[in-house]
Each structure stands twice: as structure tokens, then as C-alpha cells.
Design an enzyme around this catalytic site. Structure first.
Site, PDB file in Angstrom:
ATOM      1  N   LYS A   1       0.815  -1.204   0.000  1.00  0.00           N
ATOM      2  CA  LYS A   1       0.000   0.000   0.000  1.00  0.00           C
ATOM      3  C   LYS A   1       0.859   1.268   0.000  1.00  0.00           C
ATOM      4  O   LYS A   1       1.938   1.304   0.580  1.00  0.00           O
ATOM      5  CB  LYS A   1      -0.917   0.015   1.221  1.00  0.00           C
ATOM      6  CG  LYS A   1      -1.924  -1.111   1.246  1.00  0.00           C
ATOM      7  CD  LYS A   1      -2.617  -1.253   2.583  1.00  0.00           C
ATOM      8  CE  LYS A   1      -3.563  -0.128   2.888  1.00  0.00           C
ATOM      9  NZ  LYS A   1      -4.401  -0.421   4.083  1.00  0.00           N
TER      10      LYS A   1
ATOM     11  N   SER B   1      -9.178   0.220   3.209  1.00  0.00           N
ATOM     12  CA  SER B   1      -8.219   1.085   2.554  1.00  0.00           C
ATOM     13  C   SER B   1      -7.254   0.350   1.622  1.00  0.00           C
ATOM     14  O   SER B   1      -6.530   0.970   0.873  1.00  0.00           O
ATOM     15  CB  SER B   1      -7.409   1.835   3.616  1.00  0.00           C
ATOM     16  OG  SER B   1      -6.654   0.938   4.409  1.00  0.00           O
TER      17      SER B   1
ATOM     18  N   SER C   1      -9.836  -3.129   6.615  1.00  0.00           N
ATOM     19  CA  SER C   1      -9.098  -2.633   5.456  1.00  0.00           C
ATOM     20  C   SER C   1      -8.455  -3.695   4.591  1.00  0.00           C
ATOM     21  O   SER C   1      -8.103  -3.425   3.446  1.00  0.00           O
ATOM     22  CB  SER C   1      -8.019  -1.639   5.908  1.00  0.00           C
ATOM     23  OG  SER C   1      -8.597  -0.498   6.475  1.00  0.00           O
TER      24      SER C   1
END
Length: 544
Positions: free
Chosen positions: A149, A224, A248
Site C-alpha cells: 500500500k 483502505s 481494510s
């Protein structure tokens, strides 16, 4: 012998009246709940109906793979490299081509890359393999590409966390979990898109824009780890490194039809995850794999866990699934959350039936666990106990963002922040549940599930009320992430498992939950179901 005193007729009558009153009150509450559920279902249908005119359906927009290696598990790829059936360089080239030339322009997932460096690393590994200089027992993913990420620090790559004020910030060193995966021999290809500061259920920010669902470009990928799940499902990366504080890993895993795993909380070092230092005394955040195949989960986890704590998880333990106790929930009942759809309930029952075929004890449906009805409230309370300051982080810790100032700016089109970030600023000033209540309810739920699951039970729980919805509809369903988030509150290990596709061609899935430190049980159940063809990743493109 003493004579037992009997209640008088008057006392009995009073007691009956109280019972009847309670019964009438319960009936009234049930009717009100049914009415509100119906109204919410109707509103959800209207939202989707309106947005269906806004977005043109774009199913199967991704090109099929040109090399079957892209479909295979990371474990299989690693074995082929070890057996010299394919070179590291060739593997890396295949995945780079898939990202760069085939899928990223459509889904907007990878936002910064190190393709040249990855190829050089692969070439060096090939030379070492040829000279038999590699100890493969210490390198389970040698030569296998991975992505991470944009909110998890990777040396030399963009580390904006979706903040416009950090758009040019690069990682100066690798986060602990990135470093651990590299130590296992994996080769980092790039970093992927996240919501602003990782706190929203759709992956969009002011730096890199919006990430699209590989099954249907008009749908959300969640957040996320949305960019991460999208690129894994699109076959651009065999290993996705996710983090999870409110679903997430599991939310995007669900929306994108892959496995998203949250480790038991407290077994990874958080250094380099956003603004975290790794020295936090308490946090709900964890990390875990995002992968297409269940067999990759266990070796991936072994790479991430702090070595000194690895023995506590008993990851080498074997389970006799005949002795497994299965529990399931169909409608947790939080009225802030949309009702669980028929297709999602069908996915739960499909998994229950499959496990009933092997277990000696039939699955048990859990109902009326009132703490599940407060899932969002409990998560929101415990988020206020997290380290850090959202208002400061939003401006890169250079001062503090003002909710009222940013609200005015966004209406004037002058804000540097997304609407979800400003909503979060406003939310910080709203009343919270009382400490005693929140802590008591959390303890009760943790104890209840710990007692029920013990060391040999799993809970099959809804991943989400419905499959991936249209972009922006999350603003009308802001609490729908609560059924992921409640397990961050508890710290339990959870895996989202894909369970086929909906009638609209979108992924279905369920969460499999075990008690704390029983990660291996989650993994064993996921592996069993995948081998029975009950669950598993279905490609977001037509197979040639």
C-alpha cells in the site's frame, strides 16, 4: 416442616401484567425493527436504481491473461523458481507487463513502481540460484513479486498516504512488514492506491484519484487496501501486503473477490504503517495477506509475524476438521447497517452446508447477540483510543485541520481534502458512547465469542450486506463497514473468503472468524473450502 408461602392472587396478577407489558413492548420493538429494515432496504434499492442510470455497466472490462503463470498461486510460482522451471527475471517481466500494459490503465491501482530495480534484483537472484547460493528454506517467496500500500513505507516509493500535502514524499526506509517480506525473497514491484489517510470505504484521494473494481469499473473496491486488492484480483500481483484497522484487508478483499486476512492483533510491528512508529502500546491495527489462493495465506503470515512471537500462534498445529464446531450469523442486526441481502445469506449457508458434510456436530445459528447490534458504535469508541491525532495527520502533522474551515472550503471547491476526510473531522466532535458502557459491551462480546469458539470453533459471519456497490454510494451507506470493524475491536483473526459471483457478476464472500491466536484454524477452514470448490477466486475476465 415449614410451610412454603404462596404468592397471593394479587401478586400473581401483578406479575402477569408485567410479563404481558414486557411481551407487548418486545412485539412493538420487533415490529419497529422490521419496519425500519424494510424502509432501509427500500432506500438502498432506490440508491442503486438511481446510480444505475449514472454509470454505464462495464463488466469483464479487463483483458484475459496471456500467461497461465498469472493465474497460479504465489506458492506455485515460488516452487517453479526453486525447481528452475522458470527464472525470477521471467516471472517479474510477466507481472510487470500485466500491470503496465494490460490492467493498470483501467483500474488505476499501482501509483508508483520500481520496475527497473525489480528486474535487476531478479537477475541477481537468478545468478545466485545458478550458483546454488540460495537457502530456499529461509526464502519461501524467492523471486515472487509483491505489491504494498501507498500508506506503508517502501524505500524510494511514493508515501503520500493519499494526502495532497505529501504528494511528493518518498519512503526513506521500508516499513517493518515490507522489510519482512523482502527478507523472505519477495520482490517489490510498486505501491498501490489508498483512501486519504486510509479511513474510508472507497479508494479515492486528491493525489491519484479513484481505483476501479476489476469486475465492473463502475463499482467500488472498498478501502483502505483497495488498490492492493484490485491489482491482486486483476492478476497484476500474486502477493498483496495489506493492513487492517476497520476491515481494510477484508473489505477490499470481499469487493474484489480475493482472500483478505487480518492476523490476531498484536503480532506484527507497525513501524512504517502511516505515521506509526512501531512503539504504540495499544492499537487495533493489524496486517495480513491479500491473495488469490488460500494456500498462500499461511506462508505469508509466517513472513509477517514478529519472529519472537511466532510460536504463540501455533501455526504448525494441525486440526481435525471433523471435530470442528461451526457457528454462523446471518443478520447481526445493527440498524445503522444495511440489511444483509439474500445473495449474501446464500453465501453463508453454502459454506455452512459444506462444513456440515464433514463435521460431526451440525452448525449452530447464533441469534440475538445484542453487541453485534452496536458494531459501529463500539468500533467508533475504540478508534478514539488509537494513538495519533487525525486532525494533525490530515495536514501532515503541520498544525491541525479545522472541521468548520474545511467544510466551508469543500463547498467552495477549495479544499485539499476529500469529503470522507472532512466527515471524519466532524465526527470527532460528535458525542461518544460512555466509557463504562463501551468497555463493558466489548468485554461481554469478547467473552461470549471466546467461550463459544474456544480452540475448535469458527464463526461464519457476513462480509458485507451486499456485493460491491456503485462508486460514491458509500456516502449513503457510511456504516456498512461495521461488520468488518467489530473484529478489529475484538482483535480476533478473520479471513474474508470469496464464495463465487452474484447474479450481476460481482464477488460474494463471508468472513471466517476464530478465537484469538487461533489463526491456523481460520486458514485450515479456508483451505478446506477452497479444495471442495465451495469458495475461491473467480477471475474478473473471461478465461480463454
Amino acid at each position: 416442616m415449614p410451610v412454603k408461602k404462596r404468592d397471593s392472587p394479587k401478586t400473581i396478577s401483578s406479575s402477569r401484567k408485567k410479563q404481558q407489558k414486557r411481551s407487548r413492548r418486545q412485539v412493538a420493538c420487533n415490529l419497529l425493527t422490521m419496519f425500519l429494515t424494510f424502509v432501509r432496504s427500500l432506500v438502498d434499492w432506490c440508491i442503486d436504481f438511481v446510480f444505475s442510470f449514472i454509470y454505464e455497466e462495464q463488466k469483464f472490462a479487463l483483458p484475459p491473461v496471456e500467461n497461465e503463470l498469472l493465474l497460479q498461486s504465489a506458492t506455485t510460482v515460488a516452487t517453479k523458481i526453486k525447481n528452475k522451471a522458470i527464472s525470477c527475471e521471467e516471472v517479474v517481466k510477466i507481472f510487470i507487463h500485466r500491470i503496465d500494459c494490460k490492467v493498470n490503465s483501467k483500474i488505476n491501482s499501482v501509483v508508483d513502481n520500481r520496475f527497473s530495480e525489480a528486474l535487476e534484483e531478479a537477475k541477481l537472484l537468478d545468478k545466485q540460484i545458478a550458483l546454488d547460493e540460495i537457502d530456499f528454506s529461509q526464502k519461501p517467496f524467492l523471486g515472487v513479486p509483491f505489491t504494498s500500500k501507498n500508506s506503508t513505507a517502501s524505500k524510494g516509493l511514493n508515501f503520500s498516504i493519499g494526502l495532497l500535502k505529501r504528494k511528493d514524499v518518498k519512503g526513506t526506509e521500508d516499513a517493518y512488514i515490507v522489510e519482512r517480506l523482502k527478507s523472505a525473497g519477495a520482490i517489490l514491484l510498486g505501491v498501490t492506491n489508498v483512501p486519504e489517510l486510509c479511513l474510508w470505504s472507497e479508494t479515492r484521494n486528491m493525489v491519484f484519484g479513484q481505483t476501479n473494481n476489476p469486475y465492473n469499473l463502475s463499482r467500488t473496491v472498498g478501502g483502505s487496501s483497495g488498490g492492493e486488492s484490485a491489482i491482486v484480483s486483476a492478476c497484476g500481483s500474486p502477493l498483496g501486503l495489506g493492513t487492517d484497522i476497520g476491515g481494510s484487508c477484508r473489505m477490499p478483499g470481499f469487493y474484489c473477490g480475493v482472500y483478505g486476512y487480518k492476523l490476531t492483533t498484536g503480532f506484527i510491528n507497525t513501524k512504517g504503517m502511516g505515521f506509526r512508529s512501531g512503539k504504540e502500546a495499544r492499537t487495533m491495527v493489524s496486517a495480513g495477506p491479500i491473495v488469490k489462493h488460500a494456500e498462500d495465506i499461511l506462508p505469508f503470515i509466517k513472513c509477517l509475524v514478529i519472529p519472537e512471537k511466532l510460536h504463540q500462534l501455533k501455526l504448525d498445529r494441525t486440526h481435525d476438521l471433523k471435530q470442528l464446531k461451526v457457528f454462523y450469523v446471518e443478520q447481526p442486526g445493527d440498524l445503522k447497517v444495511s440489511p444483509v441481502s439474500g445473495e449474501m445469506i446464500g453465501a453463508i449457508r453454502k459454506c455452512v452446508r459444506a462444513l456440515d458434510e464433514i463435521t460431526e456436530v451440525s452448525a449452530e445459528k447464533l441469534e440475538n447477540i445484542k453487541q453485534f447490534k452496536k458494531s459501529y458504535a463500539l468500533w467508533r469508541y475504540w478508534m478514539t483510543k488509537e494513538p495519533g491525532n487525525f486532525a494533525r495527520d490530515l495536514v501532515n502533522q503541520e498544525g491541525e485541520a479545522s472541521w468548520w474551515r474545511e467544510t466551508i472550503k469543500i463547498f467552495l471547491g477549495m479544499s485539499d481534502h476529500t469529503l470522507p476526510a472532512i466527515m471524519k473531522l466532524i465526527d470527532m466532535h460528535l458525542p461518544l458512547p460512555k466509557d463504562d458502557w463501551a468497555q463493558e459491551q466489548t468485554d461481554k462480546l469478547r467473552k461470549k465469542l471466546t467461550d463459544v469458539l474456544a480452540d475448535d470453533g469458527v464463526l461464519i459471519f457476513p462480509s458485507c450486506p451486499c456485493p460491491a456497490t456503485y462508486h460514491y454510494t458509500t456516502f449513503f451507506r457510511p456504516y456498512n463497514f461495521a461488520y468488518w470493524a467489530i473484529f478489529n475491536v475484538l482483535g480476533f483473526p478473520v479471513v474474508n473468503v470469496p464464495v463465487g459471483l452474484s447474479k450481476d457478476g460481482l464477488p460474494l464472500g463471508v468472513q471466517i472468524v476464530a478465537g484469538n491466536n487461533n489463526d491456523k484454524l481460520c486458514i485450515d477452514v479456508a483451505n478446506y473450502l477452497e479444495k471442495q470448490s465451495v469458495i475461491g477466486w473467480k477471475p474478473p475476465f473471461n478465461l480463454q
